[in-house]
Design a protein around this motif. Structure first.
Motif, mmCIF file in Angstrom:
data_model
loop_
_atom_site.group_PDB
_atom_site.id
_atom_site.type_symbol
_atom_site.label_atom_id
_atom_site.label_comp_id
_atom_site.label_asym_id
_atom_site.label_seq_id
_atom_site.Cartn_x
_atom_site.Cartn_y
_atom_site.Cartn_z
ATOM 1 N N GLU B 101 -25.780 -4.697 -37.129
ATOM 2 C CA GLU B 101 -25.842 -5.019 -35.695
ATOM 3 C C GLU B 101 -27.148 -5.730 -35.339
ATOM 4 O O GLU B 101 -27.187 -6.540 -34.411
ATOM 5 C CB GLU B 101 -25.692 -3.741 -34.875
ATOM 6 N N ASN B 102 -28.216 -5.416 -36.079
ATOM 7 C CA ASN B 102 -29.481 -6.103 -35.818
ATOM 8 C C ASN B 102 -29.362 -7.600 -36.080
ATOM 9 O O ASN B 102 -30.058 -8.391 -35.440
ATOM 10 C CB ASN B 102 -30.599 -5.499 -36.672
ATOM 11 N N ILE B 103 -28.499 -7.965 -37.013
ATOM 12 C CA ILE B 103 -28.266 -9.402 -37.250
ATOM 13 C C ILE B 103 -27.299 -9.941 -36.199
ATOM 14 O O ILE B 103 -27.501 -11.015 -35.637
ATOM 15 C CB ILE B 103 -27.730 -9.638 -38.677
ATOM 16 N N GLU B 104 -26.274 -9.155 -35.920
ATOM 17 C CA GLU B 104 -25.265 -9.609 -34.948
ATOM 18 C C GLU B 104 -25.871 -9.859 -33.566
ATOM 19 O O GLU B 104 -25.431 -10.748 -32.845
ATOM 20 C CB GLU B 104 -24.150 -8.570 -34.831
ATOM 21 N N VAL B 105 -26.880 -9.075 -33.225
ATOM 22 C CA VAL B 105 -27.473 -9.232 -31.892
ATOM 23 C C VAL B 105 -28.104 -10.617 -31.736
ATOM 24 O O VAL B 105 -28.152 -11.180 -30.640
ATOM 25 C CB VAL B 105 -28.484 -8.086 -31.623
ATOM 26 N N ALA B 106 -28.542 -11.198 -32.859
ATOM 27 C CA ALA B 106 -29.101 -12.546 -32.800
ATOM 28 C C ALA B 106 -28.004 -13.599 -32.740
ATOM 29 O O ALA B 106 -28.249 -14.745 -32.352
ATOM 30 C CB ALA B 106 -29.981 -12.791 -34.012
ATOM 31 N N LEU B 107 -26.810 -13.201 -33.117
ATOM 32 C CA LEU B 107 -25.690 -14.156 -33.133
ATOM 33 C C LEU B 107 -24.906 -14.161 -31.818
ATOM 34 O O LEU B 107 -24.133 -15.074 -31.557
ATOM 35 C CB LEU B 107 -24.734 -13.804 -34.279
ATOM 36 N N ARG B 118 -19.558 -10.501 -37.273
ATOM 37 C CA ARG B 118 -19.601 -9.428 -38.273
ATOM 38 C C ARG B 118 -19.585 -10.015 -39.680
ATOM 39 O O ARG B 118 -20.364 -9.605 -40.548
ATOM 40 C CB ARG B 118 -18.365 -8.536 -38.040
ATOM 41 N N VAL B 119 -18.716 -10.986 -39.884
ATOM 42 C CA VAL B 119 -18.600 -11.619 -41.206
ATOM 43 C C VAL B 119 -19.919 -12.290 -41.579
ATOM 44 O O VAL B 119 -20.421 -12.129 -42.690
ATOM 45 C CB VAL B 119 -17.431 -12.651 -41.201
ATOM 46 N N ARG B 120 -20.501 -13.024 -40.623
ATOM 47 C CA ARG B 120 -21.755 -13.728 -40.881
ATOM 48 C C ARG B 120 -22.881 -12.724 -41.185
ATOM 49 O O ARG B 120 -23.680 -12.940 -42.104
ATOM 50 C CB ARG B 120 -22.126 -14.576 -39.657
ATOM 51 N N ALA B 121 -22.911 -11.623 -40.430
ATOM 52 C CA ALA B 121 -23.961 -10.620 -40.641
ATOM 53 C C ALA B 121 -23.822 -9.985 -42.022
ATOM 54 O O ALA B 121 -24.812 -9.827 -42.747
ATOM 55 C CB ALA B 121 -23.882 -9.557 -39.557
#
Lengths: 373, 237
Positions: B101-107, B118-121
């Motif tokens: 989610e820490n990556i998703e929040v940037a997306l 989700r896939v990208r993260a």
């Protein structure tokens, strides 16, 4: 992860504060629902009680302040009876008093020759005999509440009455009322020459047009008085307007307080989460998106408070209506409009309370926010 | 090769002008450069970095990105969301969110649906050797894992510029080398320009250009060697 994930996590991470704020909103909404519902309930209760007696139209004093202060002269009776298509007219006298000093009760004085007696569903006993002015028929609910039976005595308006019958009614008001001969009640209230209202029964078969025509004729026969159906009659009682105004004013104040509670909670949350907001800004979250994040938190709390508040409001009304002093006089009445108003409030007050904290969050420079860890 | 960031006579004061953190700095960085900004603590190097990526606002002067002057929070936010990735010394991960989610929040806002994000993260976590850590919270990760996660987050939107403020400051020597290797790899694989603020000369030596700051001013600006060859296991798509 969606837009809702962060606001929800934010709220869950401060459970006690979130809970207290939601509770604050819920109490405000409950107050609104209960106050407006009980006010409408009183009005509705009287309308349904009078309607149950079989009256099609009611003649009453125009803009009477309260139900029992309405005064219509006895002299109108013959004129009203002479209106074409009118089957029967009965003047009644209403009074609110205590029964055995234990419960509030509506006393209805009916003339011995009234058509109203004919449709009464007696569970026990009989209707009062002509001239027996200190006899009473109790509604089933109040009889049970007072533990009274036929043959017992009950004190009404400081006058002992002998119970001659127990009757069943469909309206809560009538279930908790005492029906007494008119003459005795007139004496007790020193209102020998007036009724509270006339109940008018029209000839069958009947359609809307017949009622409208009869109403026009009755208005002509009772100039200066109010003629309408039972709902119109209860709407014309001014005390209900006053009660409504008081309920709405108190509700507004309470709701404004709830709005401030939301603002306070979110302001503290914004201060506590300055770092998180700084990180989001550093990741490229626009001021608008950050604003939305805080607003969503406000909306979530308000929506939760709204739903809980409506449930609490209904429970409060039910409890209030079950107290001895309100039973029968107050019937919980939850209208769709009340729910809509409560929901409109929560969806305005929540974002409104969240607006300033949200705006403050967007004014932070990311570097300043990140320095505050 | 083209100009990516340009600071023109930029200054930054604090406390109503009583503290001058940055004074008259002019710096142009090309889109294929790796730049180390070095200096002692309090020299103003982090403030310059903040000005480069719009985390702070200059008191004087102008900052241009890809040839255009950038003004306003929204404009800078848009750039950080799509063109600039930032790595902090203290990672600055959100503790209430999992690694994924820490990556998703940037997306959010950049990449369409939740599924795509989700896939990208997960893809990024796998590339940074964190696939098994996807559901863990930052507090459950080691220092090196946290920094790898922070870099993965910074690279999530395939930025043109990666800025790192003391990226190895909280790490041991071995982990520091690994982190610098990842940053070097990002530079080579993505063609991402890199600006690293550091007081560590070993880290600075890995960059192609060394800018020394003292008392808020540029004291020297020298082009040096290239970034080291990255470890093959840390290739980034």
């Amino acid at each position: 992860m969606t837009e809702l994930t962060l606001p929800l996590r934010g709220l869950i991470s401060r459970p006690l504060r979130t809970l207290l704020t939601v509770l604050g909103i819920a109490l405000a909404v409950a107050g609104f629902v209960a106050l407006t519902g009980l006010t409408a309930g009183v009005q509705h209760s009287f309308a349904s009680g009078i309607n149950e007696n079989g009256a099609d139209l009611v003649v009453s004093q125009r803009s009477a302040f309260n139900l029992v202060s309405s005064a219509v002269p006895k002299s109108l009776s013959s004129g009203l009876s002479a209106v074409p298509n009118v089957e029967a007219v009965s003047g009644i006298l209403l009074n609110i008093t205590t029964a055995d000093d234990a419960a509030n009760i509506v006393m209805a004085g009916w003339p011995s020759d009234s058509f109203l007696w004919k449709d009464m569903h007696l569970l026990a006993g009989r209707i009062p005999a002509p001239g027996d002015q200190w006899s009473v028929i109790l509604g089933e609910s109040i009889a049970r509440a007072l533990d009274k039976r036929v043959g017992d005595t009950v004190e009404l308006q400081f006058q002992p009455y002998r119970i001659v019958g127990i009757a069943s009614f469909s309206s809560v008001l009538n279930q908790n009322s005492a029906i007494v001969p008119l003459e005795g009640l007139q004496q007790l209230l020193s209102r020998e020459d007036v009724f509270t209202l006339y109940e008018v029964r029209l000839k069958r078969p009947l359609d809307k047009n017949d009622i409208a025509v009869a109403r026009t004729r009755l208005i002509a026969a009772a100039q200066g008085f109010e003629v309408g159906d039972t709902e119109q009659f209860s709407s014309s009682i001014r005390i209900f307007d006053l009660l409504r105004a008081i309920a709405q004013t108190i509700s507004l104040v309470v709701m404004a307080m709830a709005s401030v509670a939301v603002a306070n909670t979110l302001l503290m949350a914004v201060n506590e989460r300055t770092f998180e907001i700084g990180v989001l800004a550093a990741l490229g979250w626009s001021p608008r998106r950050i604003l939305r994040l805080i607003l969503i938190e406000g909306v979530i709390m308000s929506a939760a408070g709204g739903v809980i508040g409506i449930i609490l409001g209904v429970l409060t009304m039910e409890m209030a209506a079950k107290t001895n002093f309100a039973a029968g006089l107050i019937v919980p009445y939850l209208s769709g409009w009340s729910i809509a108003q409560a929901l409109i409030f929560v969806f305005i007050a929540g974002p409104l309370g969240a607006l300033y904290p949200a705006w403050r969050a967007t004014r932070l420079l990311p570097a300043d926010a990140l320095r505050r860890i | 090769m083209s100009l990516l960031v340009e600071l023109s006579n930029v200054g930054r004061d604090f406390d109503g002008g009583r503290i001058v953190a940055v004074d008259g700095v002019s710096l142009a960085i090309e889109d294929d450069e790796t730049v180390a900004i070095v200096g002692r603590s309090g020299s103003g190097k982090s403030t310059i970095l903040n000005l480069v990526c719009g985390l702070d606002r200059p008191t004087r002067g102008e900052v241009r990105f890809e040839g255009r002057a950038v003004n306003g929070r929204a404009a800078w936010a848009a750039l950080r969301a799509s063109r600039i990735g930032i790595v902090f010394q203290n990672f600055f991960l959100l503790q209430s969110l999992s690694a994924r989610e820490n990556i998703e929040v940037a997306l959010l806002g950049n990449l369409g649906g939740a599924r795509q994000r989700r896939v990208r993260a997960l893809e990024l976590l796998a590339h940074f050797g964190l696939a098994e850590r996807a559901t863990l919270r930052p507090a459950e990760l080691s220092g090196g894992e946290r920094q790898r996660l922070a870099i993965a987050r910074a690279l999530a939107n395939r930025p043109k510029l990666l800025v790192a403020d003391e990226p190895t400051g909280s790490l041991d020597v071995q982990t520091s080398q690994s982190v610098m290797s990842i940053i070097g790899n990002a530079h080579r694989e993505f063609g991402t320009a890199v600006i690293v603020v550091t007081h560590d000369e070993d880290v600075a030596a890995l960059c192609g250009r060394r800018v020394e700051i003292s008392d808020g001013r540029i004291r020297s600006d020298n082009r040096m060697t290239a970034m080291p060859t990255p470890a093959p296991t840390l290739r980034i798509r």
